[in-house]
Design a protein around this motif. Structure first.
Motif, mmCIF file in Angstrom:
data_model
loop_
_atom_site.group_PDB
_atom_site.id
_atom_site.type_symbol
_atom_site.label_atom_id
_atom_site.label_comp_id
_atom_site.label_asym_id
_atom_site.label_seq_id
_atom_site.Cartn_x
_atom_site.Cartn_y
_atom_site.Cartn_z
ATOM 1 N N SER A 273 -74.183 9.030 7.591
ATOM 2 C CA SER A 273 -72.904 8.622 7.005
ATOM 3 C C SER A 273 -73.034 8.409 5.505
ATOM 4 C CB SER A 273 -72.400 7.339 7.662
ATOM 5 O OG SER A 273 -72.195 7.556 9.027
ATOM 6 N N GLN B 58 -65.985 8.387 10.244
ATOM 7 C CA GLN B 58 -66.170 8.105 11.661
ATOM 8 C C GLN B 58 -65.007 7.233 12.147
ATOM 9 O OE1 GLN B 58 -70.090 6.698 12.275
ATOM 10 N NE2 GLN B 58 -69.949 6.729 14.493
ATOM 11 N N ASP C 78 -67.595 13.127 9.947
ATOM 12 C CA ASP C 78 -68.617 12.194 10.418
ATOM 13 C C ASP C 78 -68.338 11.878 11.888
ATOM 14 O OD1 ASP C 78 -70.643 10.401 10.655
ATOM 15 O OD2 ASP C 78 -69.998 9.094 9.016
HETATM 16 MG MG LIG Z 1 -72.920 6.993 10.870
#
Ligand SMILES: [Mg+2]
Ligand SMILES: Nc1ncnc2c1ncn2[C@@H]1O[C@H](COP(=O)(O)OP(=O)(O)O)[C@@H](O)[C@H]1O
Lengths: 275, 288
Positions: free
Chosen positions: B48, B91, B169
């Motif tokens: 990330s 994410q 992500d």
């Molecule tokens: Mg991550």
């Protein structure tokens, strides 16, 4: 950047102050705050400074960290001190120019004020926020206020609300940061434009934050109910607060050291007494 | 349509506090154009962080990130323009939805780019088509949609900016297997049709084996290896060394090979395995 904001920051450690029962710490803190205002003579203020140094040493927290914590109050302390310096009147002015007279009493009062404010902040931080976890603090508060339950004050519920609020501060900060970044990635601009534009730019952050906070709150409530949480009635604790002999010894020593402020006032000293 | 290069990039969280943690150290990578690049690694391996460095949400502590040869932080004031060229889907992106209707939410990015209403309508239309959102759904509040639909609206919100590089992500995290398959298939089709550079972050070797052309394996904040998908799976030992599971189908092939069946142990898609096994069953005993 948001993470730099610390709320009642706790410094992990295992000093005698850290290990002291939080209920006794709370009582000590109240006693300390009251006793500070009994200091009247130069000797007792000097003693206050020594006391702060002693508490700092006892806590094992670095002096630098403590000085950093004092920064926000320096302005207030200096401001009130300066006002007192000019507005206190005595018998013989020390310096006199234009229409301003500065008396020795004013100087003493200014110095004492600074010491008093600094001691107030350092003492309460060292006794409580720096050395006690937020959880311990709310537990202690609940325990000390529990007599109020007799008159139907929902002490447990207040303590639980406080615990939950404290628990979710870091989560909320993290979440805010994430949402800000996600909207930045879609070209949101929070830094330019007039006030109205900037306020409007906050909508893409506030709406998701509210939505997720509410859904988190309702999930948490469900999870608590699933584990049969029904409030304080009949609830037991995993971490029981227990007073040991050692706790009492430290408590009594510290309490007598604090109380000594009052006694030191009676030692005669030639200068520096202000009424 | 664009190439991203990292030159000796390191990133520390909380760089000037006592709690500094190195999330990435000395990463050099070239992420080429017109392909899907899978970035894989354990939780905490820095995936990330890498994603956020690529579009300037994070600024490298050391090193440079180059987009088509130009440092993205050459002019920090113009970083906004870079973010339109390098689209990043975070994410769990459904947490970023805020508008009254899905359509308006998808239009948020293009509107920030200063596009005209006609252009915005066309971009939203296209993004909705690629993510499989129908007309009726677009008029609904994003908060009334199902988890999978929300996810697709959020992804469409970034697709609508028509970025040259698209970073996702863990786009399939937390979805059911069917939803996961659908979203990844659609993204792959988008990348092929528009000839974009797509960077797909995941911790599932299964997905990477099927959807990526190239794989970057991250380990403890460094690049463990970077190779074509075929190349990565031709060396199962290396994959294991990175602490990652091989896809089930590859493990099946290895088990068959151990029993003496002449199959290629580098096979990593069900499609290839099916072709290989049916050729064998039809009577050829040439290895495949
Ligand atoms: Mg991550
Ligand atoms: N906002 C942050 N502040 C401090 N440390 C972080 C932050 N985000 C990630 N980290 C740390 O950086 C490392 C890499 O994290 P991350 O890039 O999120 O990995 P991944 O996405 O592969 O799980 C981890 O050790 C993590 O704890």
């Amino acid at each position: 950047m948001l993470k730099d904001i610390t709320l009642g920051q706790y410094f992990p450690g295992s000093s005698p102050l850290h290990r002291l029962d939080p209920r006794l710490k709370l009582v000590l803190m109240i006693a300390f705050v009251v006793l500070i205002f009994f200091a009247k003579t130069l000797l007792s203020f000097a003693y206050l400074v020594v006391l702060m140094a002693g508490l700092t040493a006892l806590s094992g927290i670095r002096v630098k960290a403590i000085l950093k914590g004092l920064k926000p109050v320096i302005f207030i302390a200096v401001f009130t001190a300066v006002i007192n310096l000019f507005w206190t009147t005595g018998e013989v002015p020390l310096v006199s120019f234009w229409r301003i007279n500065i008396y020795p009493e004013g100087i003493w009062r200014a110095v004492y004020l600074i010491i008093r404010i600094m001691a107030l902040v350092t003492g309460t931080s060292l006794l409580l926020t720096y050395t006690t976890t937020p959880m311990d603090m709310t537990d202690a508060l609940e325990a000390l206020l529990s007599p109020l339950k007799k008159i139907r004050v929902p002490v447990h519920e207040f303590a639980m609300m406080m615990t939950l609020a404290l628990r979710f501060v870091p989560t909320l900060i993290e979440e805010t940061e994430k949402i800000i970044n996600a909207q930045k990635a879609r070209g949101a601009d929070f830094e330019s434009g007039n006030l109205l534009r900037r306020a409007k730019a906050l909508i893409p952050i506030l709406v998701p934050l509210f939505v997720s906070s509410f859904s988190r709150a309702s999930e948490l409530a469900t999870a608590m109910e699933c584990r049969c949480y029904t409030g304080g009635e009949g609830r037991t604790r995993m971490k029981q607060l227990r007073l040991t002999g050692k706790d009492w010894v430290i408590f009594l020593i510290l309490l007598s050291l604090f109380a000594a402020i009052v006694l030191i006032n009676f030692i005669p000293f030639p200068w520096g007494t202000v009424l | 349509m664009a190439e991203i290069r990292l030159e000796d990039v390191s990133y520390l969280y909380g760089a000037d506090t006592p709690f500094a943690t190195a999330a990435l150290s000395h990463v050099s990578l070239t992420l080429g154009e017109d392909r899907t690049i899978g970035v894989i690694g354990h939780t905490g391996s820095g995936k990330s962080t890498l994603a956020q460095l690529l579009n300037g949400i994070l600024r490298p502590t050391r090193g440079r990130v180059l987009l088509d040869g130009k440092d993205i932080f050459a002019d920090p004031k113009k970083i906004g323009a870079i973010r339109f060229r390098v689209g990043l889907v975070f994410q769990y992106p459904e947490y970023q939805l805020f508008e009254e209707t899905a359509r308006r939410d998808i239009a948020f990015g293009p509107r920030n780019m200063g596009k005209s209403d006609d252009e915005i309508a066309a971009l939203v239309e296209e993004a909705a088509r690629f993510t499989g959102l129908d007309e009726k759904l677009l008029e609904r509040s994003p908060f009334e949609l199902s988890g999978g639909q929300k996810r697709r609206v959020a992804i469409a919100g970034v697709l609508a900016m028509d970025p040259e590089v698209l970073i996702l992500d863990e786009p399939a995290a937390g979805l059911d297997p069917a939803g996961k398959q659908e979203i990844l298939t659609r993204l792959r089709a988008y990348q092929r049709e528009k000839k974009k550079t797509m960077i797909l972050i995941s911790h599932s070797m299964e997905d990477m084996a099927v959807f990526a052309d190239e794989i970057v394996v991250m380990k403890h904040g460094t690049v463990f290896c970077h190779d074509t998908t075929d190349g990565v799976f031709s060396d199962p030992e290396r994959v294991r060394e990175a602490g990652l599971e091989l896809p089930q189908i590859t493990r099946l092939m290895m088990a068959l090979a151990a029993k003496g069946v002449p199959v290629d142990t580098g096979i990593h898609t069900v499609k290839a395995a099916k072709a290989c096994l049916s050729a064998l069953l039809k009577g050829g005993d040439a290895p495949c």
